[in-house]
Write a protein that holds these residues in place. Structure first.
Motif, PDB file in Angstrom:
ATOM      1  N   CYS A   1     -38.062  25.012  41.168  1.00 27.55           N
ATOM      2  CA  CYS A   1     -38.057  23.585  40.965  1.00 27.55           C
ATOM      3  C   CYS A   1     -36.812  23.244  41.556  1.00 27.55           C
ATOM      4  O   CYS A   1     -35.776  23.486  41.164  1.00 27.55           O
ATOM      5  CB  CYS A   1     -38.338  23.234  39.460  1.00 27.55           C
ATOM      6  SG  CYS A   1     -37.962  21.498  39.330  1.00 27.55           S
ATOM      7  N   GLU A   2     -36.905  22.090  42.653  1.00 26.29           N
ATOM      8  CA  GLU A   2     -35.929  21.549  43.287  1.00 26.29           C
ATOM      9  C   GLU A   2     -34.757  20.939  42.245  1.00 26.29           C
ATOM     10  O   GLU A   2     -33.701  20.765  42.694  1.00 26.29           O
ATOM     11  CB  GLU A   2     -36.299  20.760  44.096  1.00 26.29           C
ATOM     12  CG  GLU A   2     -37.090  21.128  45.384  1.00 26.29           C
ATOM     13  CD  GLU A   2     -37.785  20.143  46.074  1.00 26.29           C
ATOM     14  OE1 GLU A   2     -37.791  18.781  45.786  1.00 26.29           O
ATOM     15  OE2 GLU A   2     -38.175  20.528  47.270  1.00 26.29           O
ATOM     16  N   ALA A   3     -35.273  20.452  41.147  1.00 23.86           N
ATOM     17  CA  ALA A   3     -34.499  19.597  40.211  1.00 23.86           C
ATOM     18  C   ALA A   3     -33.857  20.690  39.137  1.00 23.86           C
ATOM     19  O   ALA A   3     -32.557  20.542  38.919  1.00 23.86           O
ATOM     20  CB  ALA A   3     -35.192  18.465  39.582  1.00 23.86           C
TER      21      ALA A   3
ATOM     22  N   ARG B   1     -33.661  18.964  51.211  1.00 24.24           N
ATOM     23  CA  ARG B   1     -34.216  18.363  50.054  1.00 24.24           C
ATOM     24  C   ARG B   1     -34.059  19.114  48.667  1.00 24.24           C
ATOM     25  O   ARG B   1     -33.627  18.301  47.807  1.00 24.24           O
ATOM     26  CB  ARG B   1     -35.758  18.460  50.368  1.00 24.24           C
ATOM     27  CG  ARG B   1     -36.628  17.678  49.141  1.00 24.24           C
ATOM     28  CD  ARG B   1     -38.055  17.597  49.503  1.00 24.24           C
ATOM     29  NE  ARG B   1     -38.673  19.020  49.534  1.00 24.24           N
ATOM     30  CZ  ARG B   1     -39.162  19.499  50.847  1.00 24.24           C
ATOM     31  NH1 ARG B   1     -39.007  18.833  51.973  1.00 24.24           N
ATOM     32  NH2 ARG B   1     -39.514  20.614  50.721  1.00 24.24           N
ATOM     33  N   ALA B   2     -34.013  20.443  48.694  1.00 23.85           N
ATOM     34  CA  ALA B   2     -33.604  20.976  47.496  1.00 23.85           C
ATOM     35  C   ALA B   2     -32.092  20.897  47.006  1.00 23.85           C
ATOM     36  O   ALA B   2     -32.000  20.637  45.746  1.00 23.85           O
ATOM     37  CB  ALA B   2     -33.810  22.559  47.529  1.00 23.85           C
ATOM     38  N   LEU B   3     -31.202  20.783  47.827  1.00 17.94           N
ATOM     39  CA  LEU B   3     -29.755  20.528  47.671  1.00 17.94           C
ATOM     40  C   LEU B   3     -29.458  19.240  47.014  1.00 17.94           C
ATOM     41  O   LEU B   3     -28.638  18.879  46.152  1.00 17.94           O
ATOM     42  CB  LEU B   3     -28.933  20.968  48.701  1.00 17.94           C
ATOM     43  CG  LEU B   3     -28.793  22.472  49.055  1.00 17.94           C
ATOM     44  CD1 LEU B   3     -28.017  22.720  50.251  1.00 17.94           C
ATOM     45  CD2 LEU B   3     -28.389  23.470  47.856  1.00 17.94           C
ATOM     46  N   LYS B   4     -30.261  18.457  47.756  1.00 20.94           N
ATOM     47  CA  LYS B   4     -30.235  16.796  47.259  1.00 20.94           C
ATOM     48  C   LYS B   4     -30.824  16.553  46.229  1.00 20.94           C
ATOM     49  O   LYS B   4     -30.067  15.839  45.139  1.00 20.94           O
ATOM     50  CB  LYS B   4     -30.774  16.035  48.331  1.00 20.94           C
ATOM     51  CG  LYS B   4     -30.809  14.604  48.231  1.00 20.94           C
ATOM     52  CD  LYS B   4     -31.256  13.763  49.281  1.00 20.94           C
ATOM     53  CE  LYS B   4     -31.326  12.230  49.068  1.00 20.94           C
ATOM     54  NZ  LYS B   4     -32.090  11.435  50.018  1.00 20.94           N
TER      55      LYS B   4
ATOM     56  N   LYS C   1     -49.383  18.882  45.302  1.00 22.27           N
ATOM     57  CA  LYS C   1     -48.071  18.602  44.844  1.00 22.27           C
ATOM     58  C   LYS C   1     -48.135  19.515  43.458  1.00 22.27           C
ATOM     59  O   LYS C   1     -48.976  19.657  42.785  1.00 22.27           O
ATOM     60  CB  LYS C   1     -47.805  17.250  44.579  1.00 22.27           C
ATOM     61  CG  LYS C   1     -47.714  16.513  45.668  1.00 22.27           C
ATOM     62  CD  LYS C   1     -46.455  16.825  46.531  1.00 22.27           C
ATOM     63  CE  LYS C   1     -46.483  15.655  47.878  1.00 22.27           C
ATOM     64  NZ  LYS C   1     -45.422  15.911  48.831  1.00 22.27           N
ATOM     65  N   VAL C   2     -46.937  20.200  43.038  1.00 19.08           N
ATOM     66  CA  VAL C   2     -46.543  20.778  41.920  1.00 19.08           C
ATOM     67  C   VAL C   2     -45.639  20.086  41.112  1.00 19.08           C
ATOM     68  O   VAL C   2     -44.441  19.960  41.266  1.00 19.08           O
ATOM     69  CB  VAL C   2     -46.236  22.333  42.070  1.00 19.08           C
ATOM     70  CG1 VAL C   2     -46.091  23.030  40.853  1.00 19.08           C
ATOM     71  CG2 VAL C   2     -46.961  23.010  43.106  1.00 19.08           C
ATOM     72  N   LYS C   3     -46.065  19.769  39.833  1.00 17.92           N
ATOM     73  CA  LYS C   3     -45.126  18.896  38.895  1.00 17.92           C
ATOM     74  C   LYS C   3     -44.689  19.898  37.925  1.00 17.92           C
ATOM     75  O   LYS C   3     -45.177  20.788  37.179  1.00 17.92           O
ATOM     76  CB  LYS C   3     -46.014  17.883  38.165  1.00 17.92           C
ATOM     77  CG  LYS C   3     -45.037  16.948  37.183  1.00 17.92           C
ATOM     78  CD  LYS C   3     -45.919  15.893  36.733  1.00 17.92           C
ATOM     79  CE  LYS C   3     -44.981  14.842  35.828  1.00 17.92           C
ATOM     80  NZ  LYS C   3     -45.564  13.818  35.255  1.00 17.92           N
ATOM     81  N   CYS C   4     -43.228  19.909  37.801  1.00 15.05           N
ATOM     82  CA  CYS C   4     -42.509  20.709  36.986  1.00 15.05           C
ATOM     83  C   CYS C   4     -42.431  19.964  35.568  1.00 15.05           C
ATOM     84  O   CYS C   4     -42.710  19.066  35.520  1.00 15.05           O
ATOM     85  CB  CYS C   4     -41.025  21.096  37.378  1.00 15.05           C
ATOM     86  SG  CYS C   4     -39.898  22.173  36.392  1.00 15.05           S
TER      87      CYS C   4
ATOM     88  N   HIS D   1     -40.228  16.693  37.648  1.00 14.21           N
ATOM     89  CA  HIS D   1     -39.891  16.491  39.151  1.00 14.21           C
ATOM     90  C   HIS D   1     -41.138  16.862  40.112  1.00 14.21           C
ATOM     91  O   HIS D   1     -41.793  18.233  39.462  1.00 14.21           O
ATOM     92  CB  HIS D   1     -38.722  17.401  39.439  1.00 14.21           C
ATOM     93  CG  HIS D   1     -38.479  17.119  41.175  1.00 14.21           C
ATOM     94  ND1 HIS D   1     -37.857  16.280  41.589  1.00 14.21           N
ATOM     95  CD2 HIS D   1     -38.769  18.036  42.126  1.00 14.21           C
ATOM     96  CE1 HIS D   1     -37.756  16.342  42.989  1.00 14.21           C
ATOM     97  NE2 HIS D   1     -38.081  17.571  43.303  1.00 14.21           N
ATOM     98  N   ILE D   2     -41.753  16.371  40.844  1.00 10.85           N
ATOM     99  CA  ILE D   2     -42.769  16.726  41.973  1.00 10.85           C
ATOM    100  C   ILE D   2     -42.407  17.436  42.875  1.00 10.85           C
ATOM    101  O   ILE D   2     -41.519  17.105  43.792  1.00 10.85           O
ATOM    102  CB  ILE D   2     -43.629  15.485  42.231  1.00 10.85           C
ATOM    103  CG1 ILE D   2     -44.049  14.716  40.859  1.00 10.85           C
ATOM    104  CG2 ILE D   2     -44.783  15.743  42.857  1.00 10.85           C
ATOM    105  CD1 ILE D   2     -44.808  13.568  41.115  1.00 10.85           C
ATOM    106  N   ASN D   3     -42.682  18.683  43.072  1.00  5.19           N
ATOM    107  CA  ASN D   3     -42.335  19.771  44.280  1.00  5.19           C
ATOM    108  C   ASN D   3     -43.422  19.624  44.987  1.00  5.19           C
ATOM    109  O   ASN D   3     -44.710  19.634  44.879  1.00  5.19           O
ATOM    110  CB  ASN D   3     -42.052  20.989  43.565  1.00  5.19           C
ATOM    111  CG  ASN D   3     -40.907  21.047  42.712  1.00  5.19           C
ATOM    112  OD1 ASN D   3     -39.762  21.165  42.967  1.00  5.19           O
ATOM    113  ND2 ASN D   3     -40.944  21.117  41.341  1.00  5.19           N
ATOM    114  N   HIS D   4     -43.290  20.044  46.143  1.00  7.50           N
ATOM    115  CA  HIS D   4     -43.855  20.382  47.412  1.00  7.50           C
ATOM    116  C   HIS D   4     -44.850  21.767  47.259  1.00  7.50           C
ATOM    117  O   HIS D   4     -44.283  22.701  46.561  1.00  7.50           O
ATOM    118  CB  HIS D   4     -43.302  20.360  48.920  1.00  7.50           C
ATOM    119  CG  HIS D   4     -42.909  19.052  49.196  1.00  7.50           C
ATOM    120  ND1 HIS D   4     -42.044  18.386  48.705  1.00  7.50           N
ATOM    121  CD2 HIS D   4     -43.350  18.062  50.172  1.00  7.50           C
ATOM    122  CE1 HIS D   4     -41.670  17.128  49.353  1.00  7.50           C
ATOM    123  NE2 HIS D   4     -42.453  17.011  50.139  1.00  7.50           N
ATOM    124  N   GLU D   5     -45.996  21.976  47.663  1.00  5.56           N
ATOM    125  CA  GLU D   5     -46.765  23.133  47.597  1.00  5.56           C
ATOM    126  C   GLU D   5     -46.006  24.085  48.314  1.00  5.56           C
ATOM    127  O   GLU D   5     -45.063  24.086  49.288  1.00  5.56           O
ATOM    128  CB  GLU D   5     -47.941  22.959  48.463  1.00  5.56           C
ATOM    129  CG  GLU D   5     -48.916  24.080  48.323  1.00  5.56           C
ATOM    130  CD  GLU D   5     -49.903  23.967  49.341  1.00  5.56           C
ATOM    131  OE1 GLU D   5     -51.207  25.148  49.345  1.00  5.56           O
ATOM    132  OE2 GLU D   5     -50.377  23.054  50.028  1.00  5.56           O
TER     133      GLU D   5
END
Length: 539
Positions: free
Chosen positions: A19-21, A155-158, A3-6, A10-14
């Motif tokens: 960043c999704e957030a 997931r990214a849009l949500k 996992k990648v934490k921004c 927000h914790i993002n997938h590898e």
């Protein structure tokens, strides 16, 4: 999974690029979408992590990556289309109108190319294992392509928040920077966006306005429709979903309907052939250059019967009528899930009756007889002890090295050898061919004349059962919904990002940038926020 934490928490997938957030570029992954080389962010799939680009360790990962490639899908579709086109060069085995074995038919009819066509297995192309495999692989590719993209995108849009990272805003294609923006300007902007059906969200003074997000799912709705169509095409290969065969039925003849396990019979009561009237003013202009009559109607008046009870081998089945009706081009007769289509005709091609009259040496009429090629009757009783015996019959007469023979069982050119026997034991032989009668005996005491011939038409019917059509229809409707969804609506987003005494304003769309720019102009009317610039032109 790593996992990648921004920095936003927000914790993002590898493999996540943005960043999704908050949208901040994740530095070690920028090479995936070339964001390290571009001034503008690559917003494909909103920078979400795709399995095919991040997991390539095991054979499963490599297989997934292979089928998730759009290029692979296009190649599979191209190969399938080429194969399907090759299968139409010559008739498929089930539609060849010949009793010859396929191994001989294709070579005799089409030469060396026909032989190659047969040897490569193209005569049964659409039910071959390799063609079914190609279709199945297309389906697998569509499923994996869709899953590989739609889940990360959703997931990214949500997870996207109104508060975005400054780098994200500045590296959008449409961008502007304004100092001294008042609350009134903000309120006016929000109201203008809502008037244009944007859904507005706020967070700590940051604004995200979005509309038509559903259009992003259009391609994946297309994929669902295509998958359903592919499933329907595979289902057609099973008899319980689709059967199709061809049968010739002569006028007055009743034949078993193929593909129905001898449960149904069809009778050709009458065949109707009509042509356009050359004297009709409506057709004179169109027909004036036509040398031959132009048919206006091919029609078979048919009756369909069903076997009442189980038939004992050798026993004639007892039939009950199911339906009757007219079969015309594009107007089939339907019965119990089957459809009978008018597909061909052999117009007045076979003899039904050949009538002869006979007189004795005194000129007295001793009787006549009607020879029916399709009726197994070879002796005919006449008047006063006279009779006729058919000794040899050739439905399609021809001369071979071995003597008289027949090239077909169908009476299209019948040759008949018959004897006329008198009550006193006198006998004479005659030969009939092409409406000529030739005496084969030297001492003639009888006068045999041809009175009449009656020709009948054979009607070619395609018998089809297809329960896959509703599945095709559902797939086609879903596909067209996806086309409309992605074609007529566009996903548009604008961000307002306050930073210090400045306000950053940016916009993004997946299609029609000109339309988005017009909407932004309208949304900024009455405010002091600067109009966006197209940074693609700048860079």
């Amino acid at each position: 999974m790593k996992k990648v934490k921004c920095e936003c928490g927000h914790i993002n997938h590898e493999g996540t690029v943005l960043c999704e957030a908050c949208g901040k570029p994740i530095e070690e992954n920028q090479h995936i979408d070339n964001n390290d080389k571009n001034k503008l962010l690559n917003m494909r799939y909103d920078g979400s992590a795709r399995r095919s680009q991040t997991k390539k360790r095991t054979i499963v990962d490599k297989t997934w990556a292979f089928f998730s490639s759009v290029k692979v899908g296009v190649w599979l579709i191209a190969l399938t289309l080429i194969a399907a086109a090759l299968g139409t060069l010559y008739p498929q085995e089930q539609f060849k109108q010949s009793r010859l074995p396929s191994s001989q038919f294709y070579e005799q009819e089409y030469g060396i190319t026909g032989k190659i066509f047969y040897q490569l297995g193209f005569h049964n192309l659409y039910s071959s294992w390799w063609f079914i495999t190609l279709v199945a692989l297309i389906g697998i590719s569509l499923v994996i392509c869709s899953i590989d993209r739609v889940i990360p995108l959703h997931r990214a849009l949500k997870n996207q928040k109104p508060k975005r990272h400054e780098i994200f805003v500045k590296r959008q294609r449409f961008f502007s920077e304004t100092e001294g923006v008042s609350d009134k300007d903000r309120e006016m902007l929000i109201q203008n966006l809502k008037n244009r059906r944007y859904k507005v969200r706020e967070e700590d003074g940051h604004i995200l306005a979005e509309k038509n997000r559903f259009s992003r799912w259009g391609p994946y709705v297309n994929h669902i429709g295509l998958i359903i169509i592919l499933v329907a095409s595979i289902l057609r290969m099973f008899d319980f979903m689709h059967t199709e065969d061809y049968v010739w039925v002569r006028e007055g003849e009743t034949k078993v309907v193929p593909t129905t396990d001898q449960q149904y019979y069809i009778k050709n009561e009458k065949f109707i052939y009509e042509v356009y009237d050359r004297n009709d003013e409506r057709f004179q202009e169109a027909l004036k250059n036509e040398e031959f009559d132009v048919p206006s109607n091919f029609q078979t008046n048919a009756v369909v019967y069903k076997v009442k009870e189980e038939v004992i081998p050798g026993q004639e089945p007892e039939l009950e009528e199911v339906t009757r009706g007219e079969i015309r081009l594009n107007h089939p007769l339907k019965f119990d899930g089957y459809s009978a289509y008018q597909s061909g005709t052999q117009l007045r091609s076979e003899y039904e009756t050949i009538s002869f009259s006979i007189k004795n040496s005194d000129g007295q009429d001793v009787g006549d007889f009607n020879f029916k090629p399709n009726v197994d009757k070879r002796k005919y009783e006449l008047k006063d002890g006279y009779n006729v015996v058919v000794t040899d019959y050739y439905p399609q007469f021809e001369i071979t090295e071995e003597g008289p023979s027949s090239s077909s069982k169908f009476p299209r050119n019948p040759g008949i050898i018959f004897e006329v026997n008198g009550p006193n034991g006198h006998s004479e032989r005659y030969f009939y061919l092409n409406e000529d009668i030739v005496a084969l005996s030297e001492d003639q005491q009888f006068n045999v004349n041809l009175e009449d011939t009656k020709l009948i038409t054979a009607s070619g019917l395609t018998i089809k059962k297809d329960f896959s059509l509703p599945v095709f229809l559902v797939g086609a409707i879903i596909f067209m919904i996806g086309v409309a969804q992605g074609l007529y609506w566009h996903h548009r987003r604008v961000w307002l990002h306050p930073t210090g005494n400045k306000v950053l304003f940016a916009g993004h769309t997946n299609k029609n940038w000109y339309g988005l720019k017009n909407e932004i102009e309208q949304a900024l009317e009455g405010t002091n926020i600067n109009m966006v610039n197209d940074q693609q032109e700048k860079f």
